[in-house]
Design a protein around this motif. Structure first.
Motif, short mmCIF file in Angstrom:
data_model
loop_
_atom_site.label_atom_id
_atom_site.label_comp_id
_atom_site.label_asym_id
_atom_site.label_seq_id
_atom_site.Cartn_x
_atom_site.Cartn_y
_atom_site.Cartn_z
N GLU A 1 -15.69 -0.60 0.50
CA GLU A 1 -15.37 -0.61 1.93
C GLU A 1 -13.86 -0.43 2.15
O GLU A 1 -13.43 0.38 2.96
N GLU A 2 -13.08 -1.20 1.38
CA GLU A 2 -11.64 -1.26 1.64
C GLU A 2 -10.93 0.08 1.45
O GLU A 2 -9.86 0.30 2.01
N TYR A 3 -11.51 0.96 0.62
CA TYR A 3 -10.85 2.24 0.37
C TYR A 3 -10.62 3.00 1.67
O TYR A 3 -9.70 3.76 1.80
N LYS A 4 -11.53 2.76 2.63
CA LYS A 4 -11.45 3.54 3.86
C LYS A 4 -10.22 3.18 4.69
O LYS A 4 -9.80 3.96 5.53
N PHE A 5 -9.65 2.01 4.43
CA PHE A 5 -8.47 1.63 5.18
C PHE A 5 -7.31 2.56 4.88
O PHE A 5 -6.40 2.72 5.67
N PHE A 6 -7.37 3.17 3.71
CA PHE A 6 -6.26 4.05 3.34
C PHE A 6 -6.52 5.49 3.77
O PHE A 6 -5.63 6.31 3.72
N VAL A 7 -7.79 5.75 4.18
CA VAL A 7 -8.15 7.14 4.45
C VAL A 7 -7.25 7.75 5.53
O VAL A 7 -6.76 8.86 5.38
N ASP A 8 -7.01 6.97 6.59
CA ASP A 8 -6.25 7.54 7.70
C ASP A 8 -4.87 8.01 7.27
O ASP A 8 -4.47 9.13 7.57
N SER A 9 -4.18 7.13 6.58
CA SER A 9 -2.82 7.53 6.20
C SER A 9 -2.87 8.68 5.18
O SER A 9 -2.02 9.56 5.17
N LEU A 10 -3.93 8.67 4.36
CA LEU A 10 -4.07 9.75 3.39
C LEU A 10 -4.29 11.07 4.13
O LEU A 10 -3.70 12.10 3.79
N MET A 11 -5.09 11.03 5.17
CA MET A 11 -5.35 12.25 5.93
C MET A 11 -4.07 12.76 6.59
O MET A 11 -3.83 13.96 6.66
N GLY A 12 -3.27 11.81 7.06
CA GLY A 12 -1.98 12.20 7.64
C GLY A 12 -1.13 12.95 6.63
O GLY A 12 -0.57 14.01 6.91
N THR A 13 -1.10 12.40 5.40
CA THR A 13 -0.33 13.04 4.34
C THR A 13 -0.84 14.46 4.10
O THR A 13 -0.07 15.41 3.99
N ILE A 14 -2.19 14.56 4.03
CA ILE A 14 -2.77 15.87 3.74
C ILE A 14 -2.44 16.87 4.83
O ILE A 14 -2.07 18.01 4.57
N ARG A 15 -2.56 16.42 6.09
CA ARG A 15 -2.31 17.36 7.18
C ARG A 15 -0.90 17.90 7.10
O ARG A 15 -0.68 19.10 7.28
N ASN A 16 0.01 17.03 6.82
CA ASN A 16 1.39 17.50 6.72
C ASN A 16 1.56 18.49 5.57
O ASN A 16 2.27 19.48 5.69
N GLU A 17 0.89 18.20 4.45
CA GLU A 17 0.92 19.12 3.31
C GLU A 17 0.40 20.48 3.73
O GLU A 17 1.03 21.52 3.49
N ILE A 18 -0.79 20.46 4.35
CA ILE A 18 -1.41 21.73 4.73
C ILE A 18 -0.51 22.48 5.71
O ILE A 18 -0.30 23.69 5.58
N ALA A 19 0.04 21.73 6.65
CA ALA A 19 0.87 22.38 7.66
C ALA A 19 2.05 23.08 7.00
O ALA A 19 2.36 24.23 7.33
#
Lengths: 510, 265
Positions: B170-188
């Motif tokens: 369950e707890e892994y999902k707490f990091f998902v948001d910030s991870l997605m932020g990182t990815i978006r910036n990478e992709i951008a």
């Protein structure tokens, strides 16, 4: 990894020319028995202590590896008997107690053949210096380590020797002490209790650095690093490196090991450039491939992987060297896969040699190569095509989907791996022209090389040794020259010239 | 032996932690009390010979603390708990019975390093795991961050995106948001380099945006030119980098070389 790597490097202390002569028993006219060799070594150590010249001790220690192979209880007994001539010497008794009893027959047979009784009288009834005792202890320790069933004894002896060394606290003992620490580590390692020895090493390391005992310090730092890396404690190892300074006067073999460990730590931390430099140093400082094949192979294995991670392809000739050919075969296949940019080949090689890589502790590093394989693949495609559809990239590189291909190519463009653009509407990649390779970076590379050469020159100047007082003569000669020059100058001056007499600076260099 | 008060507090904490929904505030209070208790009993950083049961209790408290800090989104506190747990995981690994929470916590720590882009630390931590390297992928808790890292490095961002729901705990999902932020910036940043212009719809899919307004605000943030009528995004053209010769550096390098040569000759 444990065994091959350390043992051979000890052979780094290979004898210089004079010793090879002595050792090469088949050629020498009169073979020297190992016991006599030990005896003459102890004499040399004494000379080193009395003349305050550690050079002699170093010479003795260089023969250690060769000597180690010839040790048996008879030799040790004989050597102790001949060194400690006094019948009820306390040291002799304690030393003999450590040597396992030899069969009586062998002993009596060889007593007469010892050619060493004559010089022994020279020292009279005097007890030899404690350095000699520690040296003998070191030999016994090595002997005990050679067979696994005497391991317990070895451990006891190691502890006692360390205590004795610390209570004696003599600076002239340092080079031998460094070697003893190595033996202590081996003892722990063979017993599989390397972690337990760490507090001992740490405290000894502190003492050594307080006393400016460079040899011991170098040896102990390597011991500790080895112990940390053995247990994968890279964090601690890194902290140790940053908190200590490796003594510059340490010997080449110690430096080679130190650089190897540093290279390993840096590689784990993704600092490949630094790792590369350290491994290069380790290779250069390591002894010849034939004398220490284990270390040579271990360093090259790591260095090949680090080279690949940096995006460089190691030279093919490296894999043809007789010492490396067999050991590096798995790595050679990996290199081929990376060069081809073929992911499937890479994966199959990886799984085929997984056990070997795991044993070399390079598996995780090699897994990191995956992205390099992809990058090389893209680079090859961009060189050969002016325009290629993402679908084709996906097929050629065995990627999972076109979507992935688009992201991967995008990343490659951003990272500067290739020059090009993606045209999303049409689903292809257009490759741009390559940058011309001539710019300021060329001069940078050039400067780096020059700096390396200069550094090498400076290092070799620093490494030169001069015999004591030899410069006196030259000084006198310089003095004469100065006199002559002065006269000459005076003549010129009197002759109407108008030069200043600065005094020639011939002597400045001395 | 641990004081009875400590044991009862521990029971209470377990109870509060396992209750659904978990009472975060109460857990926090209990944890603070327990930590003081542990320090008094000399168990927080175990010294000397502590009994096994006490050590297990101390480890359990710290583990709950680590999970609690993630649930209450207190990352620095998670770091502290993790470093305190290191002693139990590394030095007492042979004596203590293995904890079922050990690998989830280690995995969480790895993900946390990923979200902060601390790749070097990530690898160091990975190397120090007491697992054989080829069995890393067999452990679901560790496999997740390892795969994420590999995909991030390769650039297979869509795989990362798809894996975000496959968290083993369950707890892994707490990091998902910030991870997605990182990815978006990478992709951008990749897009800026790789494309001249993109249709807005495609840009949205590439960046995993569900609706246009999110995309627009993101585009504004990155300074992209959005052409609403044509429905395209044009990326700010970076001016051709002018090739400059670093005069000063060249001169100093040459002078240094000249000086060295002078010394030799």
């Amino acid at each position: 990894m444990a065994d091959v790597e350390m043992k051979p490097i000890d052979e780094a202390k290979k004898p210089s020319d004079e010793e090879t002569k002595k050792e090469d028993e088949s050629k020498a006219p009169k073979p020297v028995s190992p016991a006599a060799e030990i005896k003459s070594n102890v004499a040399l150590i004494e000379r080193a202590v009395s003349s305050l010249e550690p050079r002699f001790t170093h010479r003795v220690l260089r023969t250690l590896t060769a000597l180690r192979k010839k040790l048996d209880e008879r030799v040790l007994r004989e050597a102790i008997e001949s060194v400690y001539t006094h019948p009820d010497s306390q040291t002799k008794k304690t030393l003999l107690a450590w040597v396992p009893a030899a069969s009586a027959g062998e002993q009596s047979m060889d007593v007469d053949s010892t050619p060493a009784s004559a010089p022994a009288q020279k020292h009279g009834q005097q007890e030899p210096v404690p350095e000699g005792e520690i040296y003998l202890r070191l030999l016994i320790l090595h002997y005990l380590l050679a067979t696994p069933n005497t391991h317990k004894q070895a451990m006891e002896l190691a502890h006692e020797t360390v205590q004795r060394m610390q209570s004696l606290n003599r600076r002239s003992m340092d080079p031998i002490a460094a070697k003893v620490w190595y033996a202590v580590e081996r003892t722990y390692e063979l017993g599989g209790q390397l972690a337990d020895a760490r507090p001992l090493f740490l405290s000894a390391q502190r003492t050594a650095s307080l006393r400016h005992d460079d040899e011991t310090q170098a040896s102990l730092i390597n011991r500790l690093l080895r112990s940390y890396i053995n247990y994968n404690l890279y964090d601690q190892a890194d902290k140790l490196v940053s908190k200590t300074s490796f003594p510059a006067s340490a010997g080449n073999p110690q430096f080679a090991r130190y650089h190897y460990y540093l290279g390993r730590i840096k590689a784990v931390q993704l600092n490949y450039t630094a790792a590369h430099t350290n491994l290069q140093q380790a290779i250069r400082r390591a002894p010849l491939a034939k004398t220490a094949p284990g270390f040579y192979q271990a360093v090259h294995k790591l260095s090949v992987v680090v080279d690949l991670l940096m995006g460089e392809i190691p030279e093919r000739s490296l894999f043809r060297q007789p010492v490396l050919e067999k050991a590096l075969s798995g790595y050679f296949e990996i290199v081929k896969a990376v060069r081809m940019g073929s992911l499937s080949q890479f994966q199959s090689t990886l799984s085929k040699h997984a056990a070997a890589f795991e044993a070399d502790k390079t598996y995780t590093l090699i897994v990191r190569l995956r992205q390099n394989v992809i990058k090389t693949g893209i680079r090859r495609l961009s060189l050969s095509y002016a325009r290629i559809s993402l679908r084709d990239i996906c097929v050629k590189l065995h990627l999972d989907s076109e979507e992935d291909a688009e992201y991967i190519v995008g990343k490659a463009i951003r990272d500067g791996v290739i020059e090009g653009r993606i045209v999303h509407e049409k689903g292809w990649m257009e490759c741009g022209s390559q940058k011309s390779g001539y710019g300021p970076e060329v001069s940078e590379v050039f400067t780096r090389r020059i700096q390396y050469c200069l550094e090498l020159h400076n290092q070799s100047v620093k490494a030169m040794r001069y015999p004591l007082n030899a410069h006196r003569k030259e000084l006198a000669a310089a003095e004469n020259a100065r006199e002559r020059e002065k006269e000459l100058a005076k003549d010129i001056y009197e002759g109407g010239g108008d030069f200043e007499d600065d005094g020639p600076d011939i002597g400045e260099g001395f | 032996m641990a004081p009875p008060q400590l044991v009862s507090l521990h029971k209470e904490l377990q109870h509060a932690f396992n209750a659904r929904p978990c009472d975060l505030q109460k857990c926090g209070l209990l944890l603070a009390k327990l930590k003081i208790g542990l320090i008094e009993a000399g168990l927080l950083v175990p010294l000397g010979d502590a009994s096994l049961e006490d050590l297990v209790i101390a480890r359990d408290v710290l583990e709950i603390g680590a999970f609690w800090s993630i649930r209450s989104r207190d990352i620095p506190s998670f770091d502290r708990y993790f470093s305190q747990l290191q002693t139990f995981y590394n030095d007492y690994s042979t004596q203590l019975p293995p904890s079922p929470r050990e690998y989830p916590i280690r995995g969480l720590y790895l993900i946390r390093l990923l979200t902060q882009n601390r790749i070097a630390d990530f690898h160091t931590t990975l190397e120090s795991l007491p697992l054989a390297a080829d069995s890393l992928t067999a452990n679901p808790y560790i496999q997740h961050p390892v795969n994420l890292e590999r995909w991030l490095m390769e650039g297979s961002y869509s795989k990362v995106w798809n894996a975000r729901e496959e968290a083993p705990v369950e707890e892994y999902k707490f990091f998902v948001d910030s991870l997605m932020g990182t990815i978006r910036n990478e992709i951008a940043s990749c897009e800026e380099a790789a494309y001249e212009s993109l249709p807005m719809k495609d840009a949205g899919t590439l960046l995993f945006f569900n609706n246009q307004s999110e995309l627009l605000s993101f585009a504004q943030q990155r300074g992209w030119q959005v052409n609403l009528t044509a429905g395209t995004i044009t990326f700010a053209k970076k001016g051709e980098e002018k090739l400059e010769i670093p005069k000063e550096r060249l001169i100093t390098a040459n002078l240094a070389i000249a000086r060295e040569l002078e010394q030799i000759v």
